[in-house]
Motif scaffolding. Sequence first.
Motif, short mmCIF file in Angstrom:
data_model
loop_
_atom_site.label_atom_id
_atom_site.label_comp_id
_atom_site.label_asym_id
_atom_site.label_seq_id
_atom_site.Cartn_x
_atom_site.Cartn_y
_atom_site.Cartn_z
N VAL A 1 8.99 21.66 61.31
CA VAL A 1 7.61 22.13 61.39
C VAL A 1 7.12 22.52 60.00
O VAL A 1 6.00 22.20 59.60
N LEU A 2 7.97 23.20 59.25
CA LEU A 2 7.53 23.69 57.94
C LEU A 2 7.31 22.55 56.96
O LEU A 2 6.41 22.60 56.13
N THR A 3 8.15 21.53 57.03
CA THR A 3 8.10 20.51 55.97
C THR A 3 7.25 19.30 56.35
O THR A 3 6.86 18.54 55.47
N LEU A 4 6.99 19.12 57.64
CA LEU A 4 6.37 17.87 58.10
C LEU A 4 5.16 17.49 57.25
O LEU A 4 5.06 16.37 56.75
N LEU A 5 4.24 18.42 57.07
CA LEU A 5 3.01 18.08 56.35
C LEU A 5 3.16 18.24 54.84
O LEU A 5 2.75 17.38 54.08
N LEU A 6 3.75 19.36 54.43
CA LEU A 6 3.78 19.62 52.98
C LEU A 6 4.76 18.72 52.25
O LEU A 6 4.55 18.34 51.11
N PHE A 7 5.88 18.37 52.90
CA PHE A 7 6.82 17.44 52.29
C PHE A 7 6.38 16.00 52.56
O PHE A 7 6.47 15.14 51.70
N VAL B 1 3.53 14.57 53.22
CA VAL B 1 2.29 14.00 52.71
C VAL B 1 2.02 14.58 51.34
O VAL B 1 2.11 15.78 51.14
N ARG B 2 1.69 13.72 50.39
CA ARG B 2 1.33 14.21 49.06
C ARG B 2 -0.15 13.87 48.86
O ARG B 2 -0.55 12.70 48.92
N LEU B 3 -0.95 14.93 48.62
CA LEU B 3 -2.37 14.72 48.35
C LEU B 3 -2.52 14.16 46.95
O LEU B 3 -1.78 14.55 46.05
N PHE C 1 2.46 8.95 51.72
CA PHE C 1 3.38 9.45 52.75
C PHE C 1 4.81 9.40 52.23
O PHE C 1 5.21 8.44 51.57
N ARG C 2 5.56 10.48 52.52
CA ARG C 2 6.94 10.56 52.03
C ARG C 2 7.87 10.96 53.16
O ARG C 2 8.42 12.06 53.14
N TRP D 1 11.38 12.48 52.44
CA TRP D 1 11.49 13.86 51.98
C TRP D 1 11.73 14.79 53.16
O TRP D 1 12.55 15.70 53.11
N ILE E 1 -4.70 18.43 54.04
CA ILE E 1 -3.88 17.28 54.43
C ILE E 1 -4.36 16.73 55.76
O ILE E 1 -4.54 15.51 55.94
N PHE F 1 0.78 25.19 62.26
CA PHE F 1 1.74 24.95 61.18
C PHE F 1 1.81 26.14 60.22
O PHE F 1 2.87 26.48 59.71
N TYR G 1 4.86 29.20 59.04
CA TYR G 1 5.23 29.77 57.74
C TYR G 1 5.27 31.30 57.80
O TYR G 1 6.17 31.93 57.26
N GLN H 1 3.08 19.45 45.81
CA GLN H 1 1.76 18.82 45.80
C GLN H 1 1.17 18.69 44.41
O GLN H 1 0.05 18.20 44.25
#
Lengths: 441, 290, 304
Positions: free
Chosen positions: A33-39, A41-43, A53-54, A57, C52, C79, C83, C122
Amino acid sequence: MTTVDLGDRFGGDGVQWGAILKDAGMAALVALVLTLLLFGVRLSDGGGGGLQFRPWWVVIAVASVFAGRGAVALWIGTRKPASAAALPWFDRALARLSQHKRLLFAGFFLAVAILPLLPVADRRMVDLATLVMIYVMLGWGLNIVVGLAGLLDLGYVAFYAVGAYSYTLLAIHFDLSFWACLPLAGAIAALFGVLLGFPVLRLRGDYLAIVTLGFGEMVRIILINWSDLTGGSEGITGIAVPTFFGLRFTPTPAAGETAFHQFFAIPFAGIHKLIFLYYIILVLALLTHLFSERMRGLPLGRAWEALREDEIASRSLGLNPVLVKLSAFGIGAMFAGFAGSFFATRQGFINPSSFTFIESAIILAIVVLGGMGSQVGVICAAMVLILLPELARDFAEFRMLLFGGAMVAIMVWRPRGLLAHRVPSVRLGPEPPGARRGGPP
Amino acid sequence: MSALGQPDAMVPAMLEVAHLSMHFEGITAIDDVSFSARRGEITGIIGPNGAGKTTVFNCITGFYRPSVGRIALDHEGGRFLLERMEGFRIARDAGVARTFQNIRLFPRMTVLENLLVAQHVKLMRASVFSIAGLLGLRRFREAEAAAIEVARGWLDRLGLLMAADREAGTLPHGQQRKIEIARAMCSEPKLLCLDEPAAGLNPRETAELNKLLLDIREDYGVGILLIEHDMAVVMGISDRIIVLDHGAKISDGTPGEVRNDPAVIRAYLGEEDDPPAPSVPGPPPGGGRP
Amino acid sequence: MEYFLQQLINGLTLGAVYGLIAIGYTMVYGIIGMINFAHGEIYMIGSFIALICFTILGLTGVASVPLAILVVLVVTVLFTAAYGWAVERLAYRPLRGSFRLAPLISAIGMAIFLQNYVQLLQGARVKAMAPMVTGGFVVTEKAGFQVTLSYMQITIMALTVVLMAGFSLVISRTALGRAQRACEQDQKMAALSGIDVDRTVSLTFLLGAGLAAVAGVMTTLHYGVIDFYIGFLVGLKAFTAAVLGGIGSLPGAMLGGILIGLVEAFWAAYFAAEYKDVAAFSILVLVLIFRPTGLMGRPEVEKV
C-alpha cells in the motif's frame, strides 16, 4: 514493545513458521500500500502530465520488506532469551574499550593535533578535517542544550548564521580583526538565544522545539530578503582570513608588509592557511569541550541536568527553571556563534544557503546518534556523518534519508544514544578502574 | 478541639493557612481550610482519598495558585506570603522544601549529585554565576567541599554512604524515599513538607522513617508537615493532626483528640477504602495508592 | 474594498487548508501529548499521491471532473492514511513511556526521512498539473478590478465545512470519539476500562492523515504546483494554527487555521509578500507568550 511476547509468538516450542509467515505477509501488504503509487509511478518534472511506470520497484520493495520482516521474526523466535537486551555485544565492546580510555584519548588527541603536519596531509585532507571539526564543535555546543539541559533546539543553525553574519558585518564595516569579532559574534548569537528563549522557555518543552524550528526558517528568510544588510541570496564575499599575529597568508604582501612565509623564510604554500585555520577550529572546539565538561561539575551545569531529569523536583529545590534553561540555551547559541564566525572566515564568503534546516538536522543527528550528553559520541557521529558522504559521493544522495531513519531507529532501540554511558560529575568514593575524571575533585 | 488556625499563646505559629480554597474548572478541591503549624513540631494532615491533602501541599509549595486564601510563613528570614510567590522562590527564599507522593529524584544522576543539586542556591552564590567555578577559585572549591560534607553527613545518617555514587534511579524504593527526604533537608528548609513518606515502605523501614523524622525535628528544629495514610506513623509522631474530608477541615488537635472526634470517625467509616483510624500500629492501608 | 474582499476570499481558502492539517496536530497532541513533526510531510505525501492519481486518471481519459475528483479524493485519503498509520506504528508506538525527548526526536527523524524519501523517489524538481477546475463567479467588479470566487475555492470551503461537521459528529457521538476523549484524560484508566488504547491512537493517526490528504488533494488542484519540500512550511503554519486555536481543541484548530490563512493573505497583500512566513511565525511566538492556551484551549493543570 514487549520482546517476550514476540519471542513466544515466533519461537516458544520450536519455530512458529506459520506465525512468522503471517507477520511477514502483513508487513509486505502494508509495504504494498505504501509503495504502490510512490514507487510504482514517477511523475515527470514540471507540468505536462507525463508518467513513468516502475512496477519492478514496487516488487523489489515489497519483497525486501517481506524478507526483512521474516528474518527479524525468525531471529526473535530462535534467539536465546538471555540476549533480549538491545545490542549486548556493543555494550561489552564498549566496556572493554573504556578500560583503556585514557590511553585511547591521549592517542586520539595526539593524532588530531599533529594531523596537518603529517606528510600525508594534503589540502583536501586538512580541509575535510577542518569541516569535521566545525561539526564536532557545533555538536558539542548543541550537546549543552539538548544533552545536558534536555531542551530540543531544532533551529541551532540560526545561531550559527547569526554568528557568521555578525562576524562578517563587523569585520567588513568596522574593519575589526578576527580575534576582536569572534567574541562579539558569540555575544550577539547568545543575545539572540536569550531573546528567543525567554518567552518560550517558560512553556512546555515541546513548544521550544517548534519555535526554534520556526526561528531557524525565519532567520533564513530575513537573510534572503534584507538585501541591503545581508546581500540577499548572493550573500557577502571578500571576508578576510585571520592573520597569524599580524602576518598575512598571501603570496603577494602589500608594500611594507611581511607575509607569513616571508617571516618564517619558507616558500609560500596555500596549505599554510588551511593548517592555520585547522588549528583555530581545533582550539575553539577544545574550548567548547573543556567548558562543557567543567560546567557539568559546577552548580549551574548540575542544575541543567537536574532540570532535564525532573523540572518539578528542580523547582521544589529552589532552581529558577527559566534562568537555568536560558543560560544553557544562550551558552549553546554562543558556541554556535563562535563556530559561525569561524565558518565565515574559512569560506571567505557566506550566503543563506549554508544555513538551511538540513544543517540543523545534521547537527541534531550528530548529537542524538552519538548519545545525548556524550562528548565522545559527538566526535564519532560527526566523523561518520560528515566524512561518509564526502568520501562516498554516491552515498551523499541518501545521506539525509539515512540520517532521518537512523534517528528513528536509535530512539526505538537505544533512546539514550549509542554511547549513552553517563560519567558522574563528582564522586564520594574511589573511581572505578578505567573511568575518566570529570569535573573538579 | 482547639480553635481554627489560631496561634498558640506560647509558641507563635510559623505557617498560617487561612481560608484556603482551590477550584479546578468548577470542582472545589479545597474549601475554606485554615490551620497553622509551628516550628519544631510535626503536623500531620490526614483524610480519606480525595480529601484534598496533596492539593493543600501544592498550594503551599507554589505548584498551584490558590483561588482564595492566605498562606503566610514567618521565620527569622522574614515574613512570606506564599500564595503570591512562584514555586521556586518559595523553596529558595521562604525555605520550604517538599517530597513527592511518587518519588521525584533525578534518576540518572548519582545520589551525591542529587544532594548537591539541593544545595544549588548556596553553591551558585559561591561560584559567582559559574565564573569563580570555571576559574577554579578557592572560594568555590571550599564551598563545594563543604556541600559534599553536608551530603556525606546525611548519607552517613541514613546508612547509605555506599550508595553515594550510584544512580539514584537504580536504588530500591525504600532508599529512594529516604534520599528524597535527605535531599529536601540539604536545601536547609525552615518548613519540610512530606507527601506520604511511608507509602510503599515495609514495617521496618517505616519504623526507621519515624525515627528519622523525630531526629530531624529534634536536631534541626524545622517544622514538618506530614501527609500520611499510615496511622502508625501519623499517630505515633505527630504533635498535632489536621483532618480533611471532601476538601474541608473537619478536625484539628492532638492525636488523642482527633482519634476520639466523632466527625473523624464518621468520615473514615463512611469511606470504604480507608479503615477507621486505628490506635495501634499496623501495616499501611493499601487503598487507592499508586 | 474590492481588493480587500478578494484577499478575504483567498485567505479563507488558504485557512481552510491550514485548518484541515491543524486538526491532525491537535488530535494527536490531545491523545498522546506529542507534536507530530512528521504531519506536514504526511500532507506533502498526500499531495504527491493526489497528483499521481490525477495524472493516471488523465491518461485513462475520465471525462467527468467531479467524478475524477471524488475518485482521487478517496484513493488519496486511503493511501495517505496508510502512511499516517505506519509512521505511528514504526516511530512513535515503541516509544511510549520512553524518556521525554524520545518521541520528539523520533518525529523529527521521521519528517527528515519522509522528505528525502519522496525526493529520492520523485526527484527534487517541482511537479505541476494543469488546472482541472476553472472558472468561477465574479462577485463584484469595480474600476476594472474583479473580485472572483472560483469554483475551486467554493469546493475547498464547502468540503472543509462538510468534513468539519462530520468530524464533530464522530468525536461527540461515536464510540471512537469517546475512546479518544478517555485516552486524552488518562491512558492507563482508559485501558483498564476496556478501551484498546493502541487501536484508538492508530485510528487518530489514520483520521489526521486522512484530513491532511484531503488538504493535499485540494491544494494540488488549486495551486497545481508541488515539490517534496512543501510539507515543512505548511506543517509549521498548520501547527501555529493549532496552537493559536488552542492545542487539543478541534474547533480551535479550524479557527486558528482560518486566522492564519487570513493573516497570511492580508500580510502578503498589504505589507511584504516575502515576509508572510515570518508573520505567521511571529504569531506563534506572540500567542505562546501572551496566551499559551490559545483561543479555545483549556489551561493545563500540572500533575504533581
